[in-house]
Design an enzyme around this catalytic site. Structure first.
Site, short mmCIF file in Angstrom:
data_model
loop_
_atom_site.label_atom_id
_atom_site.label_comp_id
_atom_site.label_asym_id
_atom_site.label_seq_id
_atom_site.Cartn_x
_atom_site.Cartn_y
_atom_site.Cartn_z
N CYS A 254 0.85 -1.19 0.00
CA CYS A 254 0.00 0.00 0.00
C CYS A 254 0.89 1.24 0.00
O CYS A 254 2.09 1.17 0.28
CB CYS A 254 -0.95 0.01 1.20
SG CYS A 254 -0.11 0.13 2.80
N ASP B 220 0.50 19.29 -27.32
CA ASP B 220 1.51 19.29 -28.38
C ASP B 220 0.76 19.48 -29.70
O ASP B 220 -0.45 19.26 -29.76
CB ASP B 220 2.28 17.97 -28.36
CG ASP B 220 3.29 17.88 -29.48
OD1 ASP B 220 4.02 18.86 -29.70
OD2 ASP B 220 3.32 16.83 -30.15
N ASP C 91 2.45 13.36 -27.94
CA ASP C 91 2.71 12.05 -28.53
C ASP C 91 4.18 11.80 -28.86
O ASP C 91 4.58 10.66 -29.03
CB ASP C 91 1.91 11.89 -29.83
CG ASP C 91 2.52 12.67 -30.99
OD1 ASP C 91 2.84 13.87 -30.78
OD2 ASP C 91 2.66 12.10 -32.08
#
Length: 745
Positions: free
Chosen positions: A30, A438, A622
């Site tokens: 956790c 972008d 990208d």
């Protein structure tokens, strides 16, 4: 003789006198483990920094060289209850795959057992109010015990191991009350079965285990999808280079052996190994790593080139400015690691609640038993009441509050064409107020298209597109998509840096640069109609054509931008492309704040400035040059056409040619975040009501189990609303800042 652990080969020693070691840490269950590990290591003498990435369990440790042995770090982790070994991405991924398979087996066992035990339990429940005989009820109880005990012993291992590990190191975690509740309920159920009682709780125990394993497996699966594999960047790194000696001899040397001022020869088809200045030669290079632009850049003497770029069609001689460390590729990798480490400290609200939840539950159960004993009750009644408190407060609803919404919302995202990479992305997406895009491949389509195909004579277009099949140039590839006849012409000759030619029907056919095709006039005229497009010329039989090639905007980009602005989001563009190509895109989309010519460092700096203003930024990109920015942003999104490294850093990936998944992702995330908070509130209110009733003895273990299951059911049903299509909340209006409009960069 005592063994000594030597990890010196894995230590990276820096010029500033510090040492760095990356370790893979096992046993992290956790997000609460982050504070314990980082805090424990920082108490060691000489330690400067310790950062644990919860996503890939990678621990980065820095210390003053000479003041600490790296083996001491591993020993301290072992004392804290964690195993560690040098970080090697392949081994870590294999270990995570084995753990995921193990969790899936545990989940399958718990699911199979719960279905069978529930069938037996329903028979007992209905029989208790009708005509079941004690012998038949006892038989069903013993049969349920025979199914539950081995099932819990196997399927409960993830929780048993975690709880035992915590207790051995004198700490508690969320798994401790789960294990106590499971063991006590099982023990009481066995005793009740032996005593032929009407009620047992085998069904509640196994169902609880099944739901908790669902959440644990979901978390594991989501974290595995976000692994950053070191080989992604390694594929862009040339390990050797051709060095030119003073006497003209060419020597193949490791890149690490190069130094500033050396001369390097780069042949066509080779990846550039260094940052440098072109001394002689001309060529076209693919610099998508630097600019994100898919079109190749023509380079010649005095032009700067970067490591990781691909040289296409000419031989270049470079003067080295940086090799190995200090190159732009090395800077991208460093920024990527730093940004990912900074984001790894994010901890979900449920984990914070769990830190204080476990001791409170233990105390409540102990106080209940003690109070009842002091009040004159028997030990059996006190124990039954304490178990009721422990079961009714068992953190099933709390544990499910976030994961079950993630499951439903992830399904809604899938229907919208979005794949989630990070389990904590919903909360971060819900807080977004600024979106940075972008340009190339993000606002525009990833592939180039011929923009003026309708203006070209059909016969010429057919011939040009068929000739383009023989070229590997990106512009020619766009023209080749128009070919109806997919058979290349025979005897095609490619002139490096110029184009392709062949002879058809006794006449020479050419496709390439305007000069190569003798079509400068028609090319200049066509270029004036669309300055952002690239021109590829064609000539045959005395006829000429100029084809305009560029990446078109995504078909719904204008509409999506308008919708986002109406909802209160501020949209910006940070692009590596030239300002002249970014300006018309920004104007078309109505975006006032934009920059062109951005390097990865520029994008990181821009995001840091926005963060300093208090903004929560969604980065959509990208290219490889976007990867550090994606990792550094508050949250990130990438199209499926992005580079592998970019996808690995994005919190979500979307499919298709449309931009609407960006809008859908924010809508679904805001709805999911709202439901997560609702579920946590439901779990809290449930405990505030149920615990006092159980403490006063108004709740039996059976009723406690039903109440616990009921709270989980309510949480699950509420989470199903994440599939809905209600309007998402509007973004908070952006703060009023004095930010100048950047026209160009």
């Amino acid at each position: 003789m005592a063994e000594t652990l030597d990890l010196s080969i894995y230590v990276k020693r820096q010029d500033d006198g510090t040492a760095h070691l990356d370790l893979a840490v096992e046993g992290i269950d956790c997000a609460a483990c982050i504070d314990e590990i980082e805090g424990g290591l920082c108490r060691l003498p000489g330690i400067l920094d310790a950062r644990l990435n919860y996503t890939n369990h990678r621990l980065a440790v820095e210390w003053r060289d000479g003041e600490l042995s790296p083996a001491r770090v591993v020993e301290e982790l072992q004392r804290l209850g964690y195993r560690a070994h040098p970080f090697r991405s392949r081994l870590v991924e294999e270990e995570e795959a084995r753990r995921a398979q193990w969790l899936l087996k545990c989940l399958a066992v718990a699911g199979f057992a719960s279905m069978n035990i529930m069938l037996l339990a329903v028979s007992v429940w209905t029989g208790n109010v009708t005509d079941i005989t004690p012998e038949t009820r006892d038989f069903f109880h013993w049969l349920a015990a025979l199914i539950a005990l081995p099932a819990v012993a196997y399927a409960g291992q993830p929780f048993f191991q975690s709880a035992m590990n915590a207790l051995r190191n004198r700490r508690t975690n969320m798994d401790v009350p789960i294990v106590i509740g499971i063991l006590l309920a099982l023990s009481v159920s066995v005793l009740e079965t032996i005593n032929s009682a009407e009620h047992t709780y085998f069904d509640s125990v196994v169902m609880l285990l099944f739901f908790l394993l669902c959440g644990r497996y979901l978390d594991q699966a989501m974290r595995r999808k976000t692994r950053t594999v070191a080989s992604n960047l390694a594929s862009f790194r040339a390990e050797v280079a051709h060095r030119l000696e003073d006497d003209g001899e060419i020597v193949l040397v490791p890149t690490a052996a190069l130094k500033g001022g050396d001369r390097v020869l780069v042949r066509p088809g080779e990846r550039i190994a260094v940052d440098g200045i072109v001394i002689s030669g001309s060529s076209e290079v693919d610099e998508s790593l630097v600019t994100g632009e898919t079109a190749n850049r023509a380079v010649e003497a005095d032009n700067q080139v970067y490591a990781g770029s691909m040289n296409y069609n000419g031989t270049l001689t470079l003067r080295v400015t940086a090799a190995g460390k200090g190159t732009l590729l090395d800077e991208v990798e460093r920024l990527l690691e730093n940004a990912a480490a900074a984001k790894s400290r994010y901890v979900q609200l449920a984990d914070h609640v769990a830190k204080i939840y476990a001791p409170v539950v233990h105390t409540a159960a102990a106080v209940t038993a003690l109070t009842w004993i002091l009040g004159g009750a028997s030990i059996h009644d006190a124990l039954i009441t304490a178990i009721s408190v422990l079961i009714i407060t068992c953190p099933c609803a709390l544990a499910l509050a976030v994961p079950v919404v993630q499951v439903v919302a992830s399904g809604a995202l899938f229907c919208a064409g979005v794949f989630l990479n990070a389990g904590d992305a919903f909360e971060r997406l819900a807080k977004v107020d600024t979106i940075v895009f972008d340009k190339t491949g993000t606002l525009t389509l990833p592939t180039m298209s011929v923009m003026n195909a309708g203006d070209i004579e059909p016969g010429l277009l057919d011939a040009a597109s068929r000739l383009a099949l023989s070229s590997h140039h990106p512009l020619a590839s766009a023209v080749a998509q128009m070919a109806q006849d997919r058979r290349p012409y025979d005897s095609v000759v490619e002139e490096p840096g110029q184009g392709v030619r062949t002879v058809v029907d006794g006449q020479e056919m050419r496709l390439g640069s305007p000069v190569f095709c003798g079509a400068e006039g028609i090319a200049d005229k066509a270029a004036s109609t669309d300055p952002t497009a690239s021109v590829i010329a064609f000539s045959w039989h005395g006829r000429q054509a100029a084809l305009l090639v560029r990446q078109a905007l995504r078909p719904d980009a204008v509409m999506v931008m308008q919708n986002l602005r109406q909802r209160g989001f501020e949209c910006r563009i940070l692009s590596g492309d030239r300002p002249g190509a970014v300006a018309p895109i920004a104007a078309t989309l109505g975006i006032d704040f934009w920059r062109g010519g951005c390097t990865p460092v520029d994008k990181i700096d821009a995001l840091e400035d926005l963060r300093a203003e208090g903004r929560k930024v969604l980065m959509v990109g990208d290219g490889l040059n976007d990867a550090p920015a994606l990792a550094a942003a508050h949250v990130s999104l990438s199209p499926i056409s992005a580079a592998d490294l970019t996808q690995a850093q994005a919190d979500a990936v979307f499919l298709g040619d449309r931009l609407k998944p960006v809008q859908d992702t924010i809508d679904i995330a805001r709805r999911a975040h709202h439901l997560m908070r609702q579920n946590l509130g439901i779990a809290l209110i449930y405990n505030l009501i149920a615990v006092p009733l159980a403490f006063l003895g108004y709740v039996t273990p059976l009723v406690a189990a039903l109440a616990m299951s009921g709270s989980s059911t309510i949480v699950t049903l509420n989470a199903l609303r994440a599939r809905g299509c209600t309007s998402a909340p509007r973004a908070e209006p952006a703060r009023s800042h004095s930010v100048p409009t950047t026209q160009g960069a």
